[in-house]
Write a protein that holds these residues in place. Structure first.
Motif, PDB file in Angstrom:
ATOM      1  N   SER A 130       6.038   6.935  -0.142  1.00 14.35           N
ATOM      2  CA  SER A 130       7.154   7.787   0.285  1.00 14.35           C
ATOM      3  C   SER A 130       7.324   7.551   1.786  1.00 14.35           C
ATOM      4  O   SER A 130       6.530   6.824   2.387  1.00 14.35           O
ATOM      5  CB  SER A 130       6.830   9.255  -0.010  1.00 14.35           C
ATOM      6  OG  SER A 130       5.908   9.753   0.934  1.00 14.35           O
ATOM      7  N   PRO A 131       8.319   8.168   2.404  1.00 17.89           N
ATOM      8  CA  PRO A 131       8.469   7.990   3.852  1.00 17.89           C
ATOM      9  C   PRO A 131       7.253   8.453   4.656  1.00 17.89           C
ATOM     10  O   PRO A 131       7.035   7.995   5.768  1.00 17.89           O
ATOM     11  CB  PRO A 131       9.706   8.829   4.185  1.00 17.89           C
ATOM     12  CG  PRO A 131      10.505   8.829   2.914  1.00 17.89           C
ATOM     13  CD  PRO A 131       9.461   8.878   1.815  1.00 17.89           C
ATOM     14  N   THR A 132       6.430   9.341   4.104  1.00 20.54           N
ATOM     15  CA  THR A 132       5.277   9.856   4.847  1.00 20.54           C
ATOM     16  C   THR A 132       3.921   9.426   4.285  1.00 20.54           C
ATOM     17  O   THR A 132       2.901   9.667   4.921  1.00 20.54           O
ATOM     18  CB  THR A 132       5.309  11.398   4.893  1.00 20.54           C
ATOM     19  OG1 THR A 132       5.317  11.894   3.550  1.00 20.54           O
ATOM     20  CG2 THR A 132       6.517  11.904   5.652  1.00 20.54           C
ATOM     21  N   VAL A 133       3.904   8.825   3.098  1.00 16.86           N
ATOM     22  CA  VAL A 133       2.635   8.483   2.441  1.00 16.86           C
ATOM     23  C   VAL A 133       2.561   6.990   2.176  1.00 16.86           C
ATOM     24  O   VAL A 133       3.486   6.400   1.619  1.00 16.86           O
ATOM     25  CB  VAL A 133       2.465   9.248   1.107  1.00 16.86           C
ATOM     26  CG1 VAL A 133       1.173   8.845   0.413  1.00 16.86           C
ATOM     27  CG2 VAL A 133       2.506  10.747   1.332  1.00 16.86           C
ATOM     28  N   THR A 134       1.429   6.392   2.578  1.00 14.63           N
ATOM     29  CA  THR A 134       1.163   4.982   2.322  1.00 14.63           C
ATOM     30  C   THR A 134      -0.114   4.862   1.515  1.00 14.63           C
ATOM     31  O   THR A 134      -1.113   5.510   1.824  1.00 14.63           O
ATOM     32  CB  THR A 134       1.009   4.216   3.654  1.00 14.63           C
ATOM     33  OG1 THR A 134       2.227   4.329   4.389  1.00 14.63           O
ATOM     34  CG2 THR A 134       0.697   2.748   3.422  1.00 14.63           C
ATOM     35  N   LEU A 135      -0.079   4.041   0.464  1.00 19.07           N
ATOM     36  CA  LEU A 135      -1.270   3.720  -0.305  1.00 19.07           C
ATOM     37  C   LEU A 135      -1.912   2.507   0.355  1.00 19.07           C
ATOM     38  O   LEU A 135      -1.302   1.437   0.412  1.00 19.07           O
ATOM     39  CB  LEU A 135      -0.922   3.419  -1.758  1.00 19.07           C
ATOM     40  CG  LEU A 135      -2.068   2.966  -2.657  1.00 19.07           C
ATOM     41  CD1 LEU A 135      -3.169   4.015  -2.741  1.00 19.07           C
ATOM     42  CD2 LEU A 135      -1.536   2.631  -4.053  1.00 19.07           C
ATOM     43  N   VAL A 136      -3.118   2.696   0.882  1.00 18.69           N
ATOM     44  CA  VAL A 136      -3.840   1.632   1.567  1.00 18.69           C
ATOM     45  C   VAL A 136      -4.932   1.139   0.611  1.00 18.69           C
ATOM     46  O   VAL A 136      -5.824   1.893   0.244  1.00 18.69           O
ATOM     47  CB  VAL A 136      -4.463   2.136   2.888  1.00 18.69           C
ATOM     48  CG1 VAL A 136      -5.195   1.004   3.604  1.00 18.69           C
ATOM     49  CG2 VAL A 136      -3.390   2.744   3.784  1.00 18.69           C
ATOM     50  N   LEU A 137      -4.842  -0.109   0.201  1.00 20.02           N
ATOM     51  CA  LEU A 137      -5.786  -0.648  -0.775  1.00 20.02           C
ATOM     52  C   LEU A 137      -7.005  -1.209  -0.052  1.00 20.02           C
ATOM     53  O   LEU A 137      -7.175  -2.408   0.121  1.00 20.02           O
ATOM     54  CB  LEU A 137      -5.082  -1.664  -1.674  1.00 20.02           C
ATOM     55  CG  LEU A 137      -3.939  -1.031  -2.477  1.00 20.02           C
ATOM     56  CD1 LEU A 137      -3.202  -2.064  -3.298  1.00 20.02           C
ATOM     57  CD2 LEU A 137      -4.435   0.120  -3.342  1.00 20.02           C
ATOM     58  N   ASP A 138      -7.824  -0.271   0.370  1.00 21.42           N
ATOM     59  CA  ASP A 138      -9.045  -0.528   1.125  1.00 21.42           C
ATOM     60  C   ASP A 138     -10.067   0.511   0.657  1.00 21.42           C
ATOM     61  O   ASP A 138      -9.835   1.708   0.799  1.00 21.42           O
ATOM     62  CB  ASP A 138      -8.748  -0.375   2.617  1.00 21.42           C
ATOM     63  CG  ASP A 138      -9.958  -0.560   3.507  1.00 21.42           C
ATOM     64  OD1 ASP A 138     -11.109  -0.474   3.024  1.00 21.42           O
ATOM     65  OD2 ASP A 138      -9.754  -0.769   4.714  1.00 21.42           O
ATOM     66  N   PRO A 139     -11.177   0.059   0.081  1.00 23.53           N
ATOM     67  CA  PRO A 139     -12.145   1.022  -0.471  1.00 23.53           C
ATOM     68  C   PRO A 139     -12.887   1.842   0.573  1.00 23.53           C
ATOM     69  O   PRO A 139     -13.523   2.829   0.233  1.00 23.53           O
ATOM     70  CB  PRO A 139     -13.123   0.128  -1.234  1.00 23.53           C
ATOM     71  CG  PRO A 139     -13.066  -1.176  -0.524  1.00 23.53           C
ATOM     72  CD  PRO A 139     -11.627  -1.315  -0.085  1.00 23.53           C
ATOM     73  N   THR A 140     -12.791   1.464   1.835  1.00 32.34           N
ATOM     74  CA  THR A 140     -13.580   2.147   2.868  1.00 32.34           C
ATOM     75  C   THR A 140     -12.925   3.433   3.357  1.00 32.34           C
ATOM     76  O   THR A 140     -13.544   4.192   4.086  1.00 32.34           O
ATOM     77  CB  THR A 140     -13.849   1.223   4.064  1.00 32.34           C
ATOM     78  OG1 THR A 140     -12.610   0.877   4.687  1.00 32.34           O
ATOM     79  CG2 THR A 140     -14.581  -0.041   3.621  1.00 32.34           C
ATOM     80  N   GLY A 141     -11.681   3.692   2.949  1.00 33.33           N
ATOM     81  CA  GLY A 141     -11.006   4.912   3.356  1.00 33.33           C
ATOM     82  C   GLY A 141     -11.271   6.032   2.375  1.00 33.33           C
ATOM     83  O   GLY A 141     -11.895   5.860   1.340  1.00 33.33           O
TER      84      GLY A 141
END
Length: 159
Positions: free
Chosen positions: A72-83
């Protein structure tokens, strides 16, 4: 002029959308994926929990790891297991116990810090402060469901 954010609503639109955000068929981040997995396993140990690597997580992260996908404009899915969020290992282990299968974190969302998890059958779950959700089987179904808001409470999959 502000252009509205395009989000794919079908598997057919998804590949083009992923390509816009750095993914391509055959993409492989190689040793970086393995290093991220090892870092997350060590993080679990520091939180007093055990975490075993899953072949499905390794395969997913080799192909999709380190992508930043706007949900969404405010949410990003970061494909990094360390988060994730502070002290999330206990919650992940609890959800794995409820489901009766091992889980491995493969990403997180900005803004609220929910954690994206995968099991050994390529089923994706999302652990959010409002509860755990099932997002689908395989990356395509998971991403289309997450982008369109189609989720099912994970309790339907508890053993």
């Amino acid at each position: 002029m502000h252009r509205p954010m395009h989000r794919p609503s079908s598997a057919g639109e998804l590949e083009d959308w992923l390509a816009e955000h750095g993914w391509s068929p055959g993409r492989d981040i190689g040793d970086r994926a393995d290093a991220l997995i090892a870092e997350r396993i060590e993080d679990f140990h520091s939180q007093g929990q055990e975490l075993a690597s899953l072949s499905t997580a390794r395969s997913f992260l080799h192909s999709y790891g380190l992508l930043r996908l706007p949900i969404s404009p405010t949410v990003t899915l970061v494909l990094d297991p360390t988060g994730g969020y502070e002290e999330d290992a206990e919650d992940i282990v609890e959800l794995a116990g409820d489901l009766g299968v091992p889980l491995f974190p493969v990403g997180y969302e900005t803004y609220e810090g929910g954690v994206l998890l995968i099991d050994e059958d390529s089923r994706f779950f999302y652990l959010h402060d409002t509860g755990p959700y099932f997002l689908g089987r395989g990356p395509t179904e998971m991403l289309v469901n997450r982008l369109t808001g189609k989720t099912v409470h994970a309790s339907q999959y508890y053993v």
